[in-house]
Design a protein around this motif. Sequence first.
Motif, PDB file in Angstrom:
ATOM      1  N   VAL A 298       0.709  -1.109  -0.132  1.00  0.00           N
ATOM      2  CA  VAL A 298       0.084   0.122  -0.029  1.00  0.00           C
ATOM      3  C   VAL A 298       0.933   1.347  -0.202  1.00  0.00           C
ATOM      4  O   VAL A 298       0.670   2.276  -0.687  1.00  0.00           O
ATOM      5  N   SER A 299       2.090   1.337   0.645  1.00  0.00           N
ATOM      6  CA  SER A 299       2.858   2.333   0.996  1.00  0.00           C
ATOM      7  C   SER A 299       4.018   2.463  -0.241  1.00  0.00           C
ATOM      8  O   SER A 299       4.281   3.561  -0.936  1.00  0.00           O
ATOM      9  N   PHE A 300       4.358   1.283  -0.732  1.00  0.00           N
ATOM     10  CA  PHE A 300       5.720   1.232  -1.527  1.00  0.00           C
ATOM     11  C   PHE A 300       5.694   0.748  -2.704  1.00  0.00           C
ATOM     12  O   PHE A 300       6.558   0.735  -3.696  1.00  0.00           O
ATOM     13  N   TYR A 301       4.391   0.269  -3.081  1.00  0.00           N
ATOM     14  CA  TYR A 301       4.051   0.067  -4.644  1.00  0.00           C
ATOM     15  C   TYR A 301       3.145   0.876  -5.118  1.00  0.00           C
ATOM     16  O   TYR A 301       1.782   1.382  -4.747  1.00  0.00           O
ATOM     17  N   LYS A 302       3.659   2.203  -5.730  1.00  0.00           N
ATOM     18  CA  LYS A 302       3.018   3.222  -6.184  1.00  0.00           C
ATOM     19  C   LYS A 302       2.998   3.489  -7.633  1.00  0.00           C
ATOM     20  O   LYS A 302       3.503   4.025  -8.194  1.00  0.00           O
ATOM     21  N   PRO A 303       2.270   2.687  -8.407  1.00  0.00           N
ATOM     22  CA  PRO A 303       2.181   2.606  -9.845  1.00  0.00           C
ATOM     23  C   PRO A 303       1.601   3.885 -10.688  1.00  0.00           C
ATOM     24  O   PRO A 303       0.840   4.535 -10.173  1.00  0.00           O
ATOM     25  N   THR A 304       2.188   3.861 -11.654  1.00  0.00           N
ATOM     26  CA  THR A 304       1.712   4.864 -12.686  1.00  0.00           C
ATOM     27  C   THR A 304       1.312   4.283 -13.964  1.00  0.00           C
ATOM     28  O   THR A 304       1.455   3.085 -13.805  1.00  0.00           O
ATOM     29  N   LYS A 305       0.903   5.132 -14.805  1.00  0.00           N
ATOM     30  CA  LYS A 305       0.490   4.413 -16.213  1.00  0.00           C
ATOM     31  C   LYS A 305       1.598   3.994 -16.977  1.00  0.00           C
ATOM     32  O   LYS A 305       1.642   2.835 -17.591  1.00  0.00           O
ATOM     33  N   THR A 306       2.969   4.514 -16.690  1.00  0.00           N
ATOM     34  CA  THR A 306       4.124   3.804 -17.394  1.00  0.00           C
ATOM     35  C   THR A 306       4.993   3.055 -16.435  1.00  0.00           C
ATOM     36  O   THR A 306       5.810   2.180 -17.059  1.00  0.00           O
TER      37      THR A 306
ATOM     38  N   SER B 271      -2.508  -9.761  -7.121  1.00  0.00           N
ATOM     39  CA  SER B 271      -3.605  -9.014  -6.645  1.00  0.00           C
ATOM     40  C   SER B 271      -3.363  -7.485  -6.577  1.00  0.00           C
ATOM     41  O   SER B 271      -4.340  -6.764  -6.727  1.00  0.00           O
ATOM     42  N   GLN B 272      -2.296  -7.089  -6.084  1.00  0.00           N
ATOM     43  CA  GLN B 272      -2.043  -5.744  -6.199  1.00  0.00           C
ATOM     44  C   GLN B 272      -2.281  -5.075  -7.635  1.00  0.00           C
ATOM     45  O   GLN B 272      -2.690  -4.060  -7.593  1.00  0.00           O
ATOM     46  N   LEU B 273      -1.680  -5.948  -8.619  1.00  0.00           N
ATOM     47  CA  LEU B 273      -1.724  -5.341  -9.696  1.00  0.00           C
ATOM     48  C   LEU B 273      -3.189  -5.251 -10.302  1.00  0.00           C
ATOM     49  O   LEU B 273      -3.629  -4.179 -11.028  1.00  0.00           O
ATOM     50  N   ARG B 274      -3.959  -6.156  -9.876  1.00  0.00           N
ATOM     51  CA  ARG B 274      -5.469  -6.242 -10.283  1.00  0.00           C
ATOM     52  C   ARG B 274      -6.049  -5.096  -9.545  1.00  0.00           C
ATOM     53  O   ARG B 274      -6.889  -4.334 -10.123  1.00  0.00           O
ATOM     54  N   HIS B 275      -5.903  -4.999  -8.324  1.00  0.00           N
ATOM     55  CA  HIS B 275      -6.272  -3.946  -7.531  1.00  0.00           C
ATOM     56  C   HIS B 275      -6.171  -2.257  -8.246  1.00  0.00           C
ATOM     57  O   HIS B 275      -7.082  -1.738  -8.027  1.00  0.00           O
ATOM     58  N   HIS B 276      -5.142  -2.196  -8.750  1.00  0.00           N
ATOM     59  CA  HIS B 276      -4.819  -0.966  -9.399  1.00  0.00           C
ATOM     60  C   HIS B 276      -5.187  -1.075 -10.683  1.00  0.00           C
ATOM     61  O   HIS B 276      -4.795   0.326 -11.415  1.00  0.00           O
ATOM     62  N   GLY B 277      -5.780  -1.932 -11.339  1.00  0.00           N
ATOM     63  CA  GLY B 277      -6.100  -1.691 -12.723  1.00  0.00           C
ATOM     64  C   GLY B 277      -5.436  -2.343 -13.699  1.00  0.00           C
ATOM     65  O   GLY B 277      -5.555  -2.028 -14.991  1.00  0.00           O
ATOM     66  N   PHE B 278      -4.392  -3.195 -13.341  1.00  0.00           N
ATOM     67  CA  PHE B 278      -3.375  -3.801 -14.512  1.00  0.00           C
ATOM     68  C   PHE B 278      -3.522  -5.065 -14.572  1.00  0.00           C
ATOM     69  O   PHE B 278      -4.254  -5.734 -13.784  1.00  0.00           O
ATOM     70  N   ASP B 279      -3.165  -5.417 -15.724  1.00  0.00           N
ATOM     71  CA  ASP B 279      -3.314  -6.965 -15.983  1.00  0.00           C
ATOM     72  C   ASP B 279      -2.008  -7.668 -15.112  1.00  0.00           C
ATOM     73  O   ASP B 279      -0.901  -7.395 -15.035  1.00  0.00           O
ATOM     74  N   ASP B 280      -2.656  -8.769 -14.321  1.00  0.00           N
ATOM     75  CA  ASP B 280      -2.014  -9.409 -13.404  1.00  0.00           C
ATOM     76  C   ASP B 280      -0.798 -10.369 -13.904  1.00  0.00           C
ATOM     77  O   ASP B 280       0.022 -10.762 -12.947  1.00  0.00           O
ATOM     78  N   LYS B 281      -0.792 -10.747 -15.049  1.00  0.00           N
ATOM     79  CA  LYS B 281       0.414 -11.458 -15.925  1.00  0.00           C
ATOM     80  C   LYS B 281       1.227 -10.662 -16.613  1.00  0.00           C
ATOM     81  O   LYS B 281       2.400 -10.680 -16.082  1.00  0.00           O
ATOM     82  N   GLU B 282       0.746  -9.474 -17.331  1.00  0.00           N
ATOM     83  CA  GLU B 282       1.776  -8.559 -18.014  1.00  0.00           C
ATOM     84  C   GLU B 282       2.381  -7.736 -17.245  1.00  0.00           C
ATOM     85  O   GLU B 282       3.587  -7.521 -17.477  1.00  0.00           O
ATOM     86  N   GLY B 283       1.830  -7.687 -16.078  1.00  0.00           N
ATOM     87  CA  GLY B 283       2.509  -6.509 -15.215  1.00  0.00           C
ATOM     88  C   GLY B 283       3.630  -7.153 -14.182  1.00  0.00           C
ATOM     89  O   GLY B 283       4.325  -6.514 -13.311  1.00  0.00           O
ATOM     90  N   VAL B 284       3.651  -8.537 -14.023  1.00  0.00           N
ATOM     91  CA  VAL B 284       4.852  -9.147 -13.362  1.00  0.00           C
ATOM     92  C   VAL B 284       6.042  -9.423 -14.241  1.00  0.00           C
ATOM     93  O   VAL B 284       5.845 -10.010 -15.183  1.00  0.00           O
ATOM     94  N   VAL B 285       7.278  -9.039 -13.669  1.00  0.00           N
ATOM     95  CA  VAL B 285       8.249  -9.249 -14.405  1.00  0.00           C
ATOM     96  C   VAL B 285       9.157 -10.335 -13.542  1.00  0.00           C
ATOM     97  O   VAL B 285       9.326 -10.313 -12.380  1.00  0.00           O
TER      98      VAL B 285
ATOM     99  N   GLU C  75       9.917   0.673 -16.314  1.00  0.00           N
ATOM    100  CA  GLU C  75       8.411   0.362 -16.067  1.00  0.00           C
ATOM    101  C   GLU C  75       8.277  -0.467 -14.782  1.00  0.00           C
ATOM    102  O   GLU C  75       7.196  -0.695 -14.692  1.00  0.00           O
ATOM    103  N   ILE C  76       9.275  -0.542 -14.175  1.00  0.00           N
ATOM    104  CA  ILE C  76       9.302  -1.415 -12.557  1.00  0.00           C
ATOM    105  C   ILE C  76       9.085  -0.420 -11.748  1.00  0.00           C
ATOM    106  O   ILE C  76       9.969   0.171 -11.363  1.00  0.00           O
ATOM    107  N   ALA C  77       7.768  -0.571 -10.886  1.00  0.00           N
ATOM    108  CA  ALA C  77       7.637   0.439  -9.808  1.00  0.00           C
ATOM    109  C   ALA C  77       8.379  -0.423  -8.596  1.00  0.00           C
ATOM    110  O   ALA C  77       8.477   0.420  -7.844  1.00  0.00           O
ATOM    111  N   LEU C  78       8.312  -1.730  -8.349  1.00  0.00           N
ATOM    112  CA  LEU C  78       8.748  -2.397  -7.267  1.00  0.00           C
ATOM    113  C   LEU C  78       9.338  -3.601  -7.556  1.00  0.00           C
ATOM    114  O   LEU C  78       8.891  -4.353  -8.239  1.00  0.00           O
ATOM    115  N   ILE C  79      10.391  -3.945  -6.774  1.00  0.00           N
ATOM    116  CA  ILE C  79      11.150  -5.297  -6.872  1.00  0.00           C
ATOM    117  C   ILE C  79      10.821  -5.917  -5.458  1.00  0.00           C
ATOM    118  O   ILE C  79      11.183  -5.288  -4.445  1.00  0.00           O
TER     119      ILE C  79
END
Length: 430
Positions: A116-124, A144-158, A184-188
Motif C-alpha cells: 500500500v505504501s511502497f507500490y505506487k504505480p503510474t500508467k508507465t 492481486s495488487q496489480l489487479r487492485h490498481h487496474g493492471f493486468d496481473d500477468k503482463e505486469g509481473v516481471v 517500467e518497474i515500480a517495485l522489486i
Amino acid sequence: MSDYKLGLNYALEQDQNDALKTYREQFHIPKDKQGKSWIYMTGNSLGLQPKQTATYVNQELKDWANLGVEGHFEAKNPWLPYHEFLTESMAKVVGAKPIEVIVMNTLTANLHFMMVSFYKPTKTRYKILIESDAFPSDKYAVESQLRHHGFDDKEGVVLWKPRQGEDLLNYEDLEQILKEQGDEIALIMIGGVNYYTGQFFDLKRITNLGHKHGCNVGFDCAHGAGNVALNLHDSGADFAVWCTYKYLNSGPGSLGGCFVHERHAHRKDLNRFTGWWSHNKQTRFRMRDEFDQMPGAEGWQLSNPPILSMAAIRASLDMFNEVGFENLIKKSKKLTGYFEFLIKQLGEDTIKIITPTSPNERGCQLSIQVKNADKTLHNKLTEAGIISDWREPDVIRCAPVPLYNSFEDVYRLVEHLSLTLSKREGTEKE
C-alpha cells in the motif's frame, strides 16, 4: 571443507564440544509412538516449541484471569506496551534499528500493507519484479495488487528466472532485466532466502540496483529471519516482512514482523492504511483527536496486538538474545557444511544439492534432488522418523537448525538416506 570427517564418532565429538549443546534440551522434540525422538529437519517450515514458551504464555493467561481489563496496565508485563518488549530483540535478529521494526499481523497481510505504501504505480511505471520461483503467496499477493490498481496481473509481473539448465538466479540477469525494463518497474519484491533452493540473495546489491533504476525495493524474509544475517538496515531496502513461526520458533500462524527503513520513519506523505494503534500513543485513548501518525515502523500498526502470540515470540527472542545471533550463525555454517560433506559422499551422480555451495549464500537449509526419485523416498524417510520437507516436483528440503539440531541428527539423516537409496537400487536391479 577438509576438517569434516566420516563416522558417527566424529559427529558425537562435535556435539560434545558444541558450545550451544544445552539449548537442544530447552526444546520439545517430538517423538514417535514408541517414544523415540524424531530427527526434526523442518524448522524452515515450523520451528519447534521452546519449553519456556508455556511459562511466558501462562503468565499472560494468569494475569488475564486475575486482572481482566486492568492487565493492560497492571499485568506483570503490561499489555498496552507489550509489542515494545519485542522490538529491540527483533531488531537485533534482522539487523535493523528499533525504530525500523514492528511485530504485527501475519506475513502476507504485512506484505499487502507494505505494498500500500511502497507500490505506487503510474500508467508507465507499474510492473512488479519477483523471482520466477517465488513462494506462491508472494506471487498471489503481487498479482492481486496489480489487479487492485487496474493492471493486468500477468503482463505486469516481471520474472527473474534461472538460466537454462540452472537452479540458482544470476545477478547479471537481474541487471539486464532492469536495463531493459527498469523504467517500467515500480517495485522489486524478492524472497530474501528462496524457499525452494535455499539461495540467500545479496539484499544490498539488489536494493542498490533497484534504486539506481528508480524502483522501490522490498523483501520477504520468511526464510531468512532467525536463519541468516539479513542486515536489513545496511541493505537500504525500503521494507521487509517476515514470519516468526519458522526459525523464530513462535508457534503455528504466529505474528509476523515488518521493517521500514528509517529514511521513511517520519514521512507522512506515504500512503498507508491506518488504525488506532498507529496513532500517537500519548493521545490514543482520547478517542476524538484527529489522526496523529506515530513515527517509524510503529506507524504502520492498525490494531492492538494479540498478547498470547506475542508472549510466545518473546519467549523465543529471549533465547536468541541469550545465545547471541553470531554464535548461531557460526554453528549453522558448521552444521550445514557437515551435512553437505556427508551428502556428497553419496555421489553426485545419485544426489544433487541445488542450494549454493558458499556458506554466505545460504542459511541452514539444503535442498536436495535425488536422481529418479519421487515422493516415495521422502515418505520412507518420514516412516523412519526423519522429518524433512517435500516440495514438488522433486526436492527434499532439510534444515538442521543450530538451536536444537545436532551433528548426530545430521549423521543419522544421511545414514538413513544412504540406506534407503541402497534398498531402492537393490530393488531396481532385481
